[in-house]
Design a protein around this motif. Structure first.
Motif, mmCIF file in Angstrom:
data_model
loop_
_atom_site.group_PDB
_atom_site.id
_atom_site.type_symbol
_atom_site.label_atom_id
_atom_site.label_comp_id
_atom_site.label_asym_id
_atom_site.label_seq_id
_atom_site.Cartn_x
_atom_site.Cartn_y
_atom_site.Cartn_z
ATOM 1 N N ILE A 4 -53.097 -53.494 -45.374
ATOM 2 C CA ILE A 4 -52.555 -52.855 -44.175
ATOM 3 C C ILE A 4 -53.667 -52.109 -43.445
ATOM 4 O O ILE A 4 -54.264 -51.180 -43.996
ATOM 5 C CB ILE A 4 -51.439 -51.851 -44.547
ATOM 6 C CG1 ILE A 4 -50.358 -52.514 -45.411
ATOM 7 C CG2 ILE A 4 -50.843 -51.214 -43.303
ATOM 8 C CD1 ILE A 4 -49.644 -53.654 -44.749
ATOM 9 N N PRO A 5 -53.960 -52.493 -42.194
ATOM 10 C CA PRO A 5 -54.907 -51.711 -41.402
ATOM 11 C C PRO A 5 -54.273 -50.376 -41.008
ATOM 12 O O PRO A 5 -53.103 -50.325 -40.637
ATOM 13 C CB PRO A 5 -55.150 -52.570 -40.156
ATOM 14 C CG PRO A 5 -54.633 -53.921 -40.493
ATOM 15 C CD PRO A 5 -53.559 -53.713 -41.519
ATOM 16 N N VAL A 6 -55.034 -49.303 -41.111
ATOM 17 C CA VAL A 6 -54.520 -47.974 -40.763
ATOM 18 C C VAL A 6 -55.568 -47.260 -39.913
ATOM 19 O O VAL A 6 -56.766 -47.355 -40.185
ATOM 20 C CB VAL A 6 -54.144 -47.168 -42.029
ATOM 21 C CG1 VAL A 6 -55.319 -46.960 -42.936
ATOM 22 C CG2 VAL A 6 -53.517 -45.849 -41.689
ATOM 23 N N VAL A 7 -55.118 -46.596 -38.852
ATOM 24 C CA VAL A 7 -55.998 -45.809 -37.984
ATOM 25 C C VAL A 7 -55.602 -44.346 -38.168
ATOM 26 O O VAL A 7 -54.478 -43.957 -37.877
ATOM 27 C CB VAL A 7 -55.862 -46.226 -36.501
ATOM 28 C CG1 VAL A 7 -56.768 -45.376 -35.630
ATOM 29 C CG2 VAL A 7 -56.173 -47.701 -36.331
ATOM 30 N N ILE A 8 -56.557 -43.545 -38.656
ATOM 31 C CA ILE A 8 -56.318 -42.135 -38.918
ATOM 32 C C ILE A 8 -56.952 -41.324 -37.792
ATOM 33 O O ILE A 8 -58.141 -41.471 -37.515
ATOM 34 C CB ILE A 8 -56.917 -41.703 -40.267
ATOM 35 C CG1 ILE A 8 -56.373 -42.590 -41.390
ATOM 36 C CG2 ILE A 8 -56.622 -40.239 -40.551
ATOM 37 C CD1 ILE A 8 -57.106 -42.433 -42.707
ATOM 38 N N SER A 9 -56.164 -40.476 -37.146
ATOM 39 C CA SER A 9 -56.672 -39.581 -36.106
ATOM 40 C C SER A 9 -56.962 -38.236 -36.757
ATOM 41 O O SER A 9 -56.060 -37.600 -37.297
ATOM 42 C CB SER A 9 -55.641 -39.389 -34.997
ATOM 43 O OG SER A 9 -55.313 -40.617 -34.421
ATOM 44 N N VAL A 10 -58.225 -37.803 -36.713
ATOM 45 C CA VAL A 10 -58.638 -36.529 -37.302
ATOM 46 C C VAL A 10 -58.718 -35.504 -36.174
ATOM 47 O O VAL A 10 -59.371 -35.742 -35.162
ATOM 48 C CB VAL A 10 -60.015 -36.655 -37.996
ATOM 49 C CG1 VAL A 10 -60.426 -35.335 -38.617
ATOM 50 C CG2 VAL A 10 -59.988 -37.760 -39.036
ATOM 51 N N TYR A 11 -58.050 -34.363 -36.370
ATOM 52 C CA TYR A 11 -58.028 -33.315 -35.358
ATOM 53 C C TYR A 11 -59.017 -32.203 -35.709
ATOM 54 O O TYR A 11 -59.469 -32.085 -36.846
ATOM 55 C CB TYR A 11 -56.618 -32.741 -35.217
ATOM 56 C CG TYR A 11 -55.618 -33.785 -34.782
ATOM 57 C CD1 TYR A 11 -55.622 -34.288 -33.487
ATOM 58 C CD2 TYR A 11 -54.674 -34.290 -35.673
ATOM 59 C CE1 TYR A 11 -54.714 -35.252 -33.089
ATOM 60 C CE2 TYR A 11 -53.759 -35.252 -35.286
ATOM 61 C CZ TYR A 11 -53.790 -35.730 -33.990
ATOM 62 O OH TYR A 11 -52.894 -36.689 -33.602
ATOM 63 N N ALA A 12 -59.325 -31.368 -34.728
ATOM 64 C CA ALA A 12 -60.302 -30.291 -34.887
ATOM 65 C C ALA A 12 -59.899 -29.290 -35.967
ATOM 66 O O ALA A 12 -60.757 -28.720 -36.639
ATOM 67 C CB ALA A 12 -60.515 -29.572 -33.560
ATOM 68 N N VAL A 23 -60.961 -35.319 -33.024
ATOM 69 C CA VAL A 23 -62.390 -35.279 -33.293
ATOM 70 C C VAL A 23 -62.922 -36.671 -33.615
ATOM 71 O O VAL A 23 -64.016 -37.051 -33.198
ATOM 72 C CB VAL A 23 -62.697 -34.321 -34.473
ATOM 73 C CG1 VAL A 23 -64.168 -34.324 -34.819
ATOM 74 C CG2 VAL A 23 -62.233 -32.920 -34.153
ATOM 75 N N LYS A 24 -62.134 -37.438 -34.354
ATOM 76 C CA LYS A 24 -62.624 -38.730 -34.840
ATOM 77 C C LYS A 24 -61.445 -39.639 -35.174
ATOM 78 O O LYS A 24 -60.353 -39.174 -35.486
ATOM 79 C CB LYS A 24 -63.445 -38.481 -36.104
ATOM 80 C CG LYS A 24 -64.218 -39.667 -36.622
ATOM 81 C CD LYS A 24 -64.897 -39.339 -37.940
ATOM 82 C CE LYS A 24 -66.267 -38.789 -37.705
ATOM 83 N NZ LYS A 24 -67.052 -38.675 -38.931
ATOM 84 N N PHE A 25 -61.688 -40.951 -35.110
ATOM 85 C CA PHE A 25 -60.734 -41.956 -35.575
ATOM 86 C C PHE A 25 -61.355 -42.658 -36.768
ATOM 87 O O PHE A 25 -62.519 -43.052 -36.721
ATOM 88 C CB PHE A 25 -60.435 -42.992 -34.487
ATOM 89 C CG PHE A 25 -59.650 -42.450 -33.334
ATOM 90 C CD1 PHE A 25 -58.292 -42.207 -33.456
ATOM 91 C CD2 PHE A 25 -60.268 -42.191 -32.120
ATOM 92 C CE1 PHE A 25 -57.566 -41.709 -32.389
ATOM 93 C CE2 PHE A 25 -59.552 -41.692 -31.049
ATOM 94 C CZ PHE A 25 -58.192 -41.446 -31.194
ATOM 95 N N LEU A 26 -60.578 -42.824 -37.829
ATOM 96 C CA LEU A 26 -61.034 -43.532 -39.014
ATOM 97 C C LEU A 26 -60.212 -44.804 -39.166
ATOM 98 O O LEU A 26 -58.985 -44.770 -39.073
ATOM 99 C CB LEU A 26 -60.857 -42.664 -40.267
ATOM 100 C CG LEU A 26 -61.517 -41.289 -40.251
ATOM 101 C CD1 LEU A 26 -61.112 -40.506 -41.490
ATOM 102 C CD2 LEU A 26 -63.021 -41.426 -40.185
ATOM 103 N N ASN A 27 -60.884 -45.923 -39.388
ATOM 104 C CA ASN A 27 -60.204 -47.199 -39.577
ATOM 105 C C ASN A 27 -60.394 -47.647 -41.017
ATOM 106 O O ASN A 27 -61.526 -47.802 -41.477
ATOM 107 C CB ASN A 27 -60.767 -48.267 -38.642
ATOM 108 C CG ASN A 27 -60.497 -47.955 -37.200
ATOM 109 O OD1 ASN A 27 -59.362 -47.677 -36.835
ATOM 110 N ND2 ASN A 27 -61.521 -47.997 -36.371
ATOM 111 N N LEU A 28 -59.295 -47.854 -41.722
ATOM 112 C CA LEU A 28 -59.337 -48.316 -43.107
ATOM 113 C C LEU A 28 -58.389 -49.487 -43.279
ATOM 114 O O LEU A 28 -57.460 -49.663 -42.485
ATOM 115 C CB LEU A 28 -58.915 -47.193 -44.064
ATOM 116 C CG LEU A 28 -59.777 -45.949 -44.129
ATOM 117 C CD1 LEU A 28 -59.100 -44.891 -44.987
ATOM 118 C CD2 LEU A 28 -61.141 -46.273 -44.701
ATOM 119 N N GLN A 29 -58.627 -50.277 -44.325
ATOM 120 C CA GLN A 29 -57.704 -51.330 -44.714
ATOM 121 C C GLN A 29 -57.355 -51.098 -46.174
ATOM 122 O O GLN A 29 -58.235 -51.115 -47.038
ATOM 123 C CB GLN A 29 -58.319 -52.714 -44.514
ATOM 124 C CG GLN A 29 -58.509 -53.045 -43.058
ATOM 125 C CD GLN A 29 -58.885 -54.496 -42.834
ATOM 126 O OE1 GLN A 29 -59.074 -55.252 -43.766
ATOM 127 N NE2 GLN A 29 -58.970 -54.879 -41.581
#
Length: 142
Positions: A55-63, A6-12
């Motif tokens: 640390i950069p992190v990419v979170i994949s959010v699913y439906a 559904v969405k990608f979240l980018n955090l550090q």
């Protein structure tokens, strides 16, 4: 069948220091994700990394409101500051020099960060690192 992203979240986030406080908590709760599950998993995955590394992190959010995440290596600027022994770059890049770094250190940083960079080969990665070094007001020796 694969889950629908559904969405990608980018955090550090600082390595090993994820907690439900802002900015992590609000971002995850807006997307109805389990905050503590993410914090525990992130801290476990990054416990071996230096504690001062962002640390950069990419979170994949699913439906179905589950998630997976990918951690990347610390930014190039972190490695440059560490190699030069500085807390921050120059205040006026191009006018004042904040420190010095050798060409060998630049090549080591490029090799370390190569998998996260958008470069075809090592020489392109070295050029990208050199640009970051210059923009931080640090002089390259050699």
């Amino acid at each position: 069948m694969a889950k629908k992203v559904v969405k990608f979240l980018n955090l550090q986030i600082l390595a090993g220091k994820a907690n439900p406080a802002p900015p992590i908590g609000p971002v995850l709760s807006q997307n109805k994700l389990n905050i503590m599950e993410f914090c525990k998993a992130f801290n476990d995955r990054t416990k071996e990394m230096p504690s001062d590394a962002v640390i950069p992190v990419v979170i994949s959010v699913y439906a179905d409101k589950t998630f997976t995440f990918v951690t990347k290596k610390p930014p190039v600027s972190y490695w440059i500051k560490k190699a030069a022994g500085l807390k921050s770059g120059g205040k006026l890049p191009g006018r004042e020099k904040a420190g010095k770094i050798t060409m060998q250190q630049v090549a080591e940083i490029a090799r370390e960060k190569m998998e996260d960079m958008n470069a075809y080969n090592e020489s392109a990665a070295v050029s990208m690192v050199m640009g970051t070094v210059r923009s931080m007001g640090i002089e390259i020796e050699g």
